[in-house]
Enzyme design. Structure first.
Site, short mmCIF file in Angstrom:
data_model
loop_
_atom_site.label_atom_id
_atom_site.label_comp_id
_atom_site.label_asym_id
_atom_site.label_seq_id
_atom_site.Cartn_x
_atom_site.Cartn_y
_atom_site.Cartn_z
CE LYS A 213 36.33 38.78 41.91
NZ LYS A 213 36.32 37.36 41.12
CD GLU A 288 48.25 37.34 51.96
OE1 GLU A 288 49.32 37.25 50.93
OE2 GLU A 288 47.39 36.47 51.87
CB CYS A 322 51.21 35.38 48.55
SG CYS A 322 50.35 34.63 50.30
P1 NAP Z 1 44.45 38.67 40.57
O1 NAP Z 1 44.14 39.29 39.34
O2 NAP Z 1 45.05 39.77 41.48
O3 NAP Z 1 43.20 38.12 41.20
C1 NAP Z 1 42.78 38.11 42.63
C2 NAP Z 1 41.32 38.38 42.79
O4 NAP Z 1 41.16 39.90 42.37
C3 NAP Z 1 40.70 37.70 41.80
O5 NAP Z 1 39.24 37.25 42.65
C4 NAP Z 1 40.26 38.47 40.96
O6 NAP Z 1 39.13 38.32 40.04
C5 NAP Z 1 40.26 39.98 41.44
N1 NAP Z 1 40.49 41.07 40.45
C6 NAP Z 1 41.16 41.06 39.52
N2 NAP Z 1 40.85 42.38 38.94
C7 NAP Z 1 40.20 43.11 39.51
C8 NAP Z 1 39.77 44.23 39.51
N3 NAP Z 1 40.34 45.33 38.63
N4 NAP Z 1 39.26 44.66 40.55
C9 NAP Z 1 38.58 44.08 41.82
N5 NAP Z 1 39.17 42.82 41.54
C10 NAP Z 1 39.98 42.31 40.81
O7 NAP Z 1 45.43 37.73 40.44
P2 NAP Z 1 45.54 36.68 39.23
O8 NAP Z 1 45.43 37.30 38.21
O9 NAP Z 1 44.66 35.57 39.60
O10 NAP Z 1 46.84 36.17 39.46
C11 NAP Z 1 48.15 36.84 38.83
C12 NAP Z 1 49.19 36.73 39.75
O11 NAP Z 1 48.95 37.39 40.98
C13 NAP Z 1 49.76 35.57 40.09
O12 NAP Z 1 50.71 35.16 39.17
C14 NAP Z 1 50.72 35.78 41.39
O13 NAP Z 1 51.87 36.42 41.06
C15 NAP Z 1 49.72 37.02 41.98
N6 NAP Z 1 48.67 36.00 43.12
C16 NAP Z 1 48.89 36.38 44.30
C17 NAP Z 1 48.32 35.88 45.34
C18 NAP Z 1 48.49 36.08 46.73
O14 NAP Z 1 48.02 35.19 47.51
N7 NAP Z 1 49.30 37.27 47.16
C19 NAP Z 1 47.04 35.07 45.17
C20 NAP Z 1 46.85 34.77 43.85
C21 NAP Z 1 47.57 35.57 42.63
P3 NAP Z 1 39.49 37.16 38.78
O15 NAP Z 1 39.49 36.05 39.43
O16 NAP Z 1 38.33 37.44 37.76
O17 NAP Z 1 40.66 37.57 38.10
#
Ligand code: NAP
Ligand code: MG
Length: 515
Positions: A213, A288, A322
């Protein structure tokens, strides 16, 4: 974001501000204009609900195209396809050499389409196309080649065993490594193609099957990769790709009883939800997650490399890494020189749409991220932090933020504790080495760190004292498919890349034969 019924009026051109401040239209690659479907069991299909959602150009906020809003029903189908492909498909009976060659062919195909993928990454994520062309896509190609080689090298061991309660009996004992099964992979938007590669590479090398996904903000490169996966001869059902929202498709995948393992990259907050969802049937989980990585400049550092290194540590990918070097600790001897140098570098960065040839920093990925980063900047400044460069939004349209360096920050401020995931670094002076090591480690995260020094012993001592999965010395953001990457503490479980990643996709079976 909420899914909506497919709009027949798909946008075929995206407006992007040109570097001279006027608005120019970018001709989208024809593939972007084609209808997008889910890849399930080797077939391209609409979401069962018929719903779609828009993916946007973050430099303008305009729609690039719509993709299916897959949800639980689609995840059910994709998991069933992955299960069938794992249990009884040709993937199971293929030799490891054939499997490795299929992964290698995928790398070759990706290389043939390197320009197209660089464009897709830039359009969908906002990053400079030139950067995607030299970093994201080549790293993904390398990852597949590295993992292709592992397919034929996953062997067990033999063991001389001495069983105390079976005197005189002789045994032949060995281990073999078997694929863990059906893997659910959920990835973020900051390196859309590369994160897909980090996840798919080890899964394919070990003989697992996958439901992937992609992030809702950046689904395009994964869908295009699905076409290349088919062309590479990877059998139907081995890789299934379901675009959709985290709360629906992601949650359905994380909790699915037909999935043996979940591999997740994203926020620590969602990582904890994944663990909860996976707990009811004790799926294996690798994570991660976030970081707040310390970047330490020692008094004997070569500032000619440390200053641009510190700027690049935070500003690369607009801080949406990250492992971004977001806490910059500088010895008082050099504090003013370093912060002035990083501020000067920040002011020189050419901010603009990723598709403009001279852009060095593009927009953040979404309005949500823009608001998040602006909220943190506001909170930092309200608590007394002072921007030496940046500190505000860049322009009025698109999701651009000025490259920012904050001083006068204190431990406990949100900007010092939380992952900002934007181009914002907090610079902190220190005098004592033990004090800086303690400060560096005093955070819930432990993903990466760096130290800049010309003293070899100090480099090793500090690398050993820092509680993080990666420590760079006199460099930053160096990645290689052979080098494991992952986090201590709340930065995650397990490692991506390297031989370590393969451990997370295999089970070890011990076989004991009485002779
Ligand atoms: P996120 O919500 O953690 O998104 C990562 C992935 O998880 C996306 O594919 C997301 O889908 C999915 N996801 C979200 N809620 C879920 C759930 N309840 N169950 C299963 N999968 C789920 O990250 P974000 O909202 O895009 O970004 C928020 C913050 O996360 C950023 O500001 C940053 O601090 C952090 N982040 C960290 C990384 C990293 O590489 N470690 C990468 C991105 C973001 P959707 O796309 O629909 O949300
Ligand atoms: Mg999200």
């Amino acid at each position: 974001m909420k899914a909506s019924k497919t709009s027949s009026a798909r946008s075929s051109r995206a407006k992007a501000p040109a570097t001279n401040g006027t608005t120019a239209s970018i001709e989208l690659p024809p593939w972007v204009r084609e209808p997008k479907r889910l890849l399930i069991n080797g077939k391209w299909v609409d979401a069962a609900s018929g719903e779609t959602f828009a993916t946007l150009d973050p430099s303008t906020g305009e729609t690039l195209c719509h993709v299916p809003a897959g949800d639980k029903q689609d995840i059910d189908k994709a998991v069933a396809a992955a299960r069938a492909a794992f249990e009884s498909g040709p993937w199971r009976t293929m030799t490891s050499s054939e499997r490795g060659r299929a992964i290698w062919r995928l790398a070759d195909l990706l290389e043939q389409h390197i320009d197209e993928f660089a464009t897709l990454e830039s359009l969908d994520n906002g990053k400079p196309r030139a950067v995607a062309r030299v970093a994201d896509v080549p790293l993904a190609i390398d990852l597949f080649r590295y993992m292709a080689g592992w397919a034929t090298k996953l062997h067990g061991s033999t063991f001389p065993i001495s069983v105390p309660y079976a005197p005189g009996a002789r045994f032949f004992s060995y281990t073999q490594r078997e694929p863990i099964g059906v893997v659910g992979q959920i990835i973020p938007w900051n390196f859309p193609l590369l994160m897909a590669a980090w996840k798919l590479g080890p899964a394919l090398a070990t003989g697992c099957t996958v439901v992937l996904k992609p992030a809702e903000q950046t689904p395009l490169s994964a869908l295009r990769l699905g076409e290349l996966i088919q062309q590479a001869g990877i059998p139907d059902g081995v890789v299934n790709i379901v675009t959709g929202l985290g709360e629906t498709a992601g949650a359905a995948l994380a909790g699915h009883p037909g999935v043996d393992k979940i591999a997740f990259t994203g926020s620590t907050e969602v990582g904890k939800l994944i663990v909860k969802a996976a707990a009811h049937d004790l799926k294996k989980v690798s994570l991660e997650l976030g970081g707040k990585s310390p970047n330490i400049i020692l008094p004997d550092a070569d500032l000619e490399t440390a200053i641009p290194g510190a700027a690049s540590a935070i500003f690369f990918n607009h801080g949406q890494c990250c492992c971004a070097g977001s806490r910059l600790y500088v010895h008082t001897k050099h504090f003013d020189t370093v912060v002035e140098g990083v501020a000067a570098a920040a002011k020189k960065i050419k901010v603009g749409p990723g598709m403009s040839a001279d852009t060095e920093m593009g927009p953040l990925v979404s309005e949500e991220q823009l608001n998040r980063v602006m909220g943190l900047l506001k909170s930092g400044q309200a608590e007394g932090a002072k921007p030496l460069a940046g500190g505000a939004r860049h322009g009025k349209s698109g999701y651009f933020v000025q490259p920012t360096i904050l001083v006068n920050t204190q431990p406990g401020m949100r900007v010092m504790e939380e992952e900002i995931f934007g181009p914002v670094v907090c610079a902190v002076p220190y005098t004592d080495e033990q004090e800086v090591i303690q400060a560096a480690n005093n955070n819930i995260y432990g993903l990466a760190a760096a130290v800049w020094t010309s003293n070899l012993s100090k480099a090793h001592q500090i690398a050993s004292a820092i509680r993080a999965g990666t420590v760079w010395v006199n460099c930053y953001n160096i990645f290689d498919a052979a080098l494991p990457f992952g986090g201590y503490k709340q930065s995650g479980w397990g490692r991506e890349m390297g031989a370590e990643a393969l451990e997370l996709y295999t089970e070890t079976k011990s076989v004991c034969i009485r002779l």
